[in-house]
Write a protein that holds these residues in place. Structure first.
Motif, short mmCIF file in Angstrom:
data_model
loop_
_atom_site.label_atom_id
_atom_site.label_comp_id
_atom_site.label_asym_id
_atom_site.label_seq_id
_atom_site.Cartn_x
_atom_site.Cartn_y
_atom_site.Cartn_z
N GLY A 159 0.81 -1.20 0.00
CA GLY A 159 0.00 0.00 0.00
C GLY A 159 0.85 1.26 0.00
N MET A 160 0.18 2.37 0.23
CA MET A 160 0.83 3.67 0.15
C MET A 160 1.78 3.90 1.32
SD MET A 160 -0.29 5.03 -2.64
CE MET A 160 0.21 6.75 -2.42
N SER A 161 2.90 4.52 1.04
CA SER A 161 3.83 4.91 2.09
C SER A 161 3.14 5.91 3.02
CB SER A 161 5.08 5.55 1.49
OG SER A 161 5.75 4.64 0.64
N GLY A 162 3.22 5.65 4.32
CA GLY A 162 2.56 6.52 5.29
C GLY A 162 1.15 6.10 5.63
N ALA A 163 0.66 5.04 4.99
CA ALA A 163 -0.72 4.61 5.24
C ALA A 163 -0.83 3.63 6.39
CB ALA A 163 -1.33 3.98 3.98
N GLY A 164 0.29 3.15 6.92
CA GLY A 164 0.23 2.29 8.10
C GLY A 164 0.63 0.85 7.89
N ARG A 165 1.48 0.58 6.90
CA ARG A 165 1.89 -0.81 6.65
C ARG A 165 2.58 -1.42 7.87
NH1 ARG A 165 4.14 1.59 1.71
NH2 ARG A 165 6.04 1.60 2.96
N SER A 166 3.47 -0.67 8.49
CA SER A 166 4.21 -1.20 9.65
C SER A 166 3.28 -1.49 10.81
CB SER A 166 5.30 -0.22 10.08
OG SER A 166 6.27 -0.06 9.06
N THR A 167 2.31 -0.59 11.04
CA THR A 167 1.34 -0.81 12.12
C THR A 167 0.52 -2.06 11.85
OG1 THR A 167 1.21 1.55 12.58
CG2 THR A 167 -0.62 0.18 13.33
N ALA A 168 0.07 -2.24 10.61
CA ALA A 168 -0.70 -3.43 10.24
C ALA A 168 0.14 -4.69 10.42
CB ALA A 168 -1.20 -3.31 8.80
N ALA A 169 1.40 -4.63 10.00
CA ALA A 169 2.28 -5.79 10.14
C ALA A 169 2.50 -6.14 11.62
CB ALA A 169 3.62 -5.52 9.46
N ASN A 170 2.67 -5.12 12.45
CA ASN A 170 2.85 -5.38 13.88
C ASN A 170 1.61 -6.02 14.49
OD1 ASN A 170 5.43 -4.28 13.82
ND2 ASN A 170 4.76 -2.26 14.46
N ALA A 171 0.44 -5.56 14.03
CA ALA A 171 -0.81 -6.14 14.54
C ALA A 171 -0.93 -7.61 14.15
CB ALA A 171 -2.01 -5.35 14.02
#
Length: 293
Positions: A17-29
């Protein structure tokens, strides 16, 4: 596509997805839910990773792979790689998105450049990235618009979507919303409840919501209300069967009224009751605009 039941081989999800859209947060979840997460994997490594999950299905039952434009030129191979791999395996794609102005503010807040902006502006980088990601977004299994989410709300959304992934073949989010606040950008299906009288114009009901019994009774007593929800639930049955055949694991059914406070809330609750026993389907409820003035 081969019909692969969860647990037969390791499940693989591509998080992009878009940079800044929360990929890292989703991955951590996902990691908190027990997924094994691989960050910034080149698309060319997807095939070896799938081979590994097949060999170690019990040790790696669920693997999430974060793939994004940090891979530079390698990223261009991702859509074709996913198409090829989906011919023999269940691979899901979760796409994180947000409005351009929200992404600009997020980059400005952390004082970092967009990975694709080069000598241009942050917005230039965002527009270029959006163009490159368009084919992926079109084929994603689930799209999460994070424009209104903070990191905690996004983590909660991901957890709600994927907590039942091992038992349900499809998860549907029934979303109430107000048309005056805009259509939900991630909706797969939209229904309009503005054909029913608005409880807002009833002084006794105005301050209440669709979660109150008085509003529920008023809405369901209106001509066509019960007929609609019964017919809509019946119409969704073959849709969910088709989604399961096509391995589409998530969908959003949005129910709207003017402000997202009365009619849409009632109908989402009623629809959830009728879909509770839908085979292979987990039902989630979300009221997007409830509580807004």
């Amino acid at each position: 596509m081969t019909d692969v039941e969860p647990g037969q081989t390791g499940e693989v999800m591509v998080v992009t997805g878009m940079s800044g859209a929360g990929r890292s947060t989703a991955a951590n979840a996902l990691e908190d839910l027990g997924w094994y997460v691989v960050d910034n994997l080149p698309p060319q490594m997807l095939r070896p990773l799938l081979d590994l999950t097949e060999l170690a299905a019990e040790a790696l039952p669920r693997v999430a792979v974060v793939v994004d434009v940090r891979g530079r030129d390698l990223f261009a191979d991702l859509p074709e790689a996913i198409r090829a791999l989906r011919e023999g395996r269940q691979i899901r794609v979760m796409f994180l998105d947000a409005a351009d102005d929200v992404l600009v503010r997020r980059f400005e807040a952390v004082r970092r450049p967009h990975p694709l902006q080069g000598d241009g502006t942050i917005l230039d980088g965002i527009l270029l990235e959006r163009d490159r990601l368009a084919p992926l977004r079109e084929t994603a299994d689930v799209i999460i618009d994070t424009s209104r989410y903070n990191i905690h709300q996004l983590a909660t959304q991901v957890a709600e979507l994927f907590a039942d992934a091992a038992v349900a073949r499809h998860t549907v989010t029934l979303l109430s919303f107000g048309f005056k606040y805009g259509l939900p950008p991630d909706a797969d299906l939209v229904a309009d409840m503005r054909f029913l009288p608005n409880p807002f114009w009833n002084e006794e009901l105005r301050s209440l919501t669709g979660e109150d019994d008085a509003v529920r009774d008023y809405v369901l007593e209106q001509e066509g209300a019960r007929e609609f929800v019964d017919a809509y639930a019946a119409a969704l049955h073959p849709v969910f069967e088709g989604y399961q055949r096509e391995n589409k694991r998530h969908s959003v059914v949005a129910i709207g009224c003017t402000g997202g406070k009365h009619r849409s809330v009632v109908m989402v609750r009623e629809l959830a009751e009728r879909l509770a026993d839908e085979p292979g389907v987990a039902v989630r409820i979300k009221h997007r605009d409830l509580g807004r003035e």
